[in-house]
Design an enzyme around this catalytic site. Structure first.
Site, PDB file in Angstrom:
ATOM      1  CD  GLU A  43      -2.691   1.502   2.442  1.00  0.00           C
ATOM      2  OE1 GLU A  43      -3.597   2.341   2.390  1.00  0.00           O
ATOM      3  OE2 GLU A  43      -2.410   0.854   3.469  1.00  0.00           O
ATOM      4  CD  GLU A  68       3.032   8.019   5.296  1.00  0.00           C
ATOM      5  OE1 GLU A  68       1.970   7.614   4.806  1.00  0.00           O
ATOM      6  OE2 GLU A  68       3.450   9.186   5.120  1.00  0.00           O
ATOM      7  CG  ASP A  94       9.015  10.542  -2.051  1.00  0.00           C
ATOM      8  OD1 ASP A  94       8.193  10.078  -2.864  1.00  0.00           O
ATOM      9  OD2 ASP A  94       9.228  11.753  -1.913  1.00  0.00           O
ATOM     10  CG  ASP A 115      -1.434  13.286  -0.072  1.00  0.00           C
ATOM     11  OD1 ASP A 115      -2.292  13.063   0.804  1.00  0.00           O
ATOM     12  OD2 ASP A 115      -0.213  13.248   0.154  1.00  0.00           O
ATOM     13  CE  LYS A 119      -2.972  25.929  -5.583  1.00  0.00           C
ATOM     14  NZ  LYS A 119      -2.065  26.296  -4.503  1.00  0.00           N
ATOM     15  CB  THR A 187      -8.015   3.448   4.696  1.00  0.00           C
ATOM     16  OG1 THR A 187      -8.789   4.600   4.359  1.00  0.00           O
ATOM     17  CG2 THR A 187      -7.857   2.569   3.478  1.00  0.00           C
ATOM     18  CD  GLU A 188      -5.831   4.614   9.992  1.00  0.00           C
ATOM     19  OE1 GLU A 188      -5.486   4.475   8.791  1.00  0.00           O
ATOM     20  OE2 GLU A 188      -5.265   4.022  10.928  1.00  0.00           O
ATOM     21  CE1 TYR A 189      -6.043  10.588   6.049  1.00  0.00           C
ATOM     22  CE2 TYR A 189      -7.249  11.981   4.516  1.00  0.00           C
ATOM     23  CZ  TYR A 189      -6.217  11.807   5.419  1.00  0.00           C
ATOM     24  OH  TYR A 189      -5.377  12.846   5.702  1.00  0.00           O
ATOM     25  CD  GLU A 190     -12.678   2.427   2.518  1.00  0.00           C
ATOM     26  OE1 GLU A 190     -11.531   2.013   2.763  1.00  0.00           O
ATOM     27  OE2 GLU A 190     -13.439   1.872   1.723  1.00  0.00           O
TER      28      GLU A 190
HETATM   29  C1  LIG Z   1      -4.505  11.188   2.544  1.00  0.00           C
HETATM   30  S1  LIG Z   1      -3.440  10.094   3.353  1.00  0.00           S
HETATM   31  C2  LIG Z   1      -4.275   8.531   3.248  1.00  0.00           C
HETATM   32  C3  LIG Z   1      -3.749   7.524   4.244  1.00  0.00           C
HETATM   33  C4  LIG Z   1      -4.390   6.112   4.173  1.00  0.00           C
HETATM   34  N1  LIG Z   1      -4.096   5.456   2.910  1.00  0.00           N
HETATM   35  C5  LIG Z   1      -5.871   6.174   4.417  1.00  0.00           C
HETATM   36  O1  LIG Z   1      -6.634   5.965   3.462  1.00  0.00           O
HETATM   37  O2  LIG Z   1      -6.287   6.399   5.560  1.00  0.00           O
HETATM   38  C6  LIG Z   1      -2.135   9.914   2.146  1.00  0.00           C
HETATM   39  C7  LIG Z   1      -0.855   9.358   2.737  1.00  0.00           C
HETATM   40  O3  LIG Z   1       0.059   9.114   1.684  1.00  0.00           O
HETATM   41  C8  LIG Z   1       1.356   9.517   2.080  1.00  0.00           C
HETATM   42  N2  LIG Z   1       2.110   9.816   0.857  1.00  0.00           N
HETATM   43  C9  LIG Z   1       1.838  10.807  -0.026  1.00  0.00           C
HETATM   44  N3  LIG Z   1       2.730  10.814  -1.028  1.00  0.00           N
HETATM   45  C10 LIG Z   1       3.591   9.795  -0.777  1.00  0.00           C
HETATM   46  C11 LIG Z   1       4.739   9.307  -1.437  1.00  0.00           C
HETATM   47  N4  LIG Z   1       5.183   9.896  -2.571  1.00  0.00           N
HETATM   48  N5  LIG Z   1       5.384   8.247  -0.927  1.00  0.00           N
HETATM   49  C12 LIG Z   1       4.933   7.665   0.226  1.00  0.00           C
HETATM   50  N6  LIG Z   1       3.857   8.106   0.921  1.00  0.00           N
HETATM   51  C13 LIG Z   1       3.187   9.150   0.420  1.00  0.00           C
HETATM   52  C14 LIG Z   1       1.102  10.734   2.945  1.00  0.00           C
HETATM   53  O4  LIG Z   1       2.183  11.023   3.805  1.00  0.00           O
HETATM   54  C15 LIG Z   1      -0.151  10.302   3.714  1.00  0.00           C
HETATM   55  O5  LIG Z   1       0.158   9.626   4.898  1.00  0.00           O
END
Ligand SMILES: C[S@@+](CC[C@H](N)C(=O)[O-])C[C@H]1O[C@@H](n2cnc3c(N)ncnc32)[C@H](O)[C@@H]1O
Length: 210
Positions: A43, A68, A94, A115, A119, A187-190
């Site tokens: 994930e 993450e 990353d 995310d 934009k 997921t948490e967001y879901e």
């Molecule tokens: C909006 S949160 C969603 C978290 C989780 N998947 C959920 O649905 O609850 C997006 C997560 O993706 C991580 N993230 C964003 N871009 C990333 C990247 N390029 N590589 C690794 N993690 C990334 C962010 O730090 C954040 O924790």
């Protein structure tokens, strides 16, 4: 994900047997780390880790890696792990560097509530943009398989187009996943979006290379 700084994050991360801080050293040999040849599902952007942790408990014959990029978020996920879960690892990375960490060994990618980068000039930062699809290409074992869920309609439509332009076939398209399926690992967001009545968009994008 905005999260307050976790003060002892370094200590949490270095003391956890689940956390991998330097994934490059397992390039092409993640199966050795797990000690088996079970499929590997990752994930990208796992946030606080609910989805990946619950999946690893539900499906012990799959190896799960939650990715993450932020230490504080990763540390939060570590504190959620309860007991011994041999088929789970959490990787600080990353995703821009994902092609330096895996090589032909991933069977499935989950992109959950990524995310949205609203934009236009930031669209290539989206985890479903061609920039990332290109990087995912060589990490898959054979068939490329991406499971995506989001509450963001604009990101969803963009992703359907991006997957399609990159040669993926779109399956299981849903504009209201929770209406058609129950018993989902969420997921948490879901959970947050479902609780306020937002529909969840989902798709399974598959590219068969054979
Ligand atoms: C909006 S949160 C969603 C978290 C989780 N998947 C959920 O649905 O609850 C997006 C997560 O993706 C991580 N993230 C964003 N871009 C990333 C990247 N390029 N590589 C690794 N993690 C990334 C962010 O730090 C954040 O924790």
């Amino acid at each position: 994900m905005r999260l307050r700084n976790v003060k002892n994050k370094e200590e949490i991360l270095t003391n956890s047997s689940y956390v991998i801080l330097d994934g490059n050293k397992y390039y092409g040999k993640w199966c050795e780390l797990f000690g088996n040849n079970n499929p590997i599902y990752i994930e990208i952007g796992m946030g606080k880790g609910k989805f990946i942790i619950e999946n690893s408990l539900r499906y012990p014959n799959i190896n799960f890696i939650g990715i993450e990029k932020y230490d504080s978020v990763l540390a939060k996920a570590v504190t959620k792990i309860d007991g011994d879960i041999p088929n789970l690892r959490l990787l600080r990375l990353d995703a821009l560097n994902i092609d330096q960490v895996f090589y032909k060994e991933v069977s499935r990618i989950y992109l959950n509530f990524s995310d949205p980068w609203p934009k236009k000039r930031h669209h290539l930062r989206r985890l479903s943009s061609r920039v990332f699809l290109e990087k995912y290409e060589d990490i898959f074992v054979d068939k490329d398989e991406i499971y995506m869920r989001t509450d963001n309609r604009d990101l969803y439509i963009y992703s359907l187009e991006s997957f399609s332009e990159y040669g993926y076939k779109l399956n299981n398209i849903s504009f209201d996943l929770h209406r058609s399926e129950d018993d989902l690992v969420t997921t948490e967001y879901e959970d947050k979006f479902v609780s306020i009545g937002n529909p969840i968009y989902s798709v399974v994008a598959i590219k068969d290379k054979s």
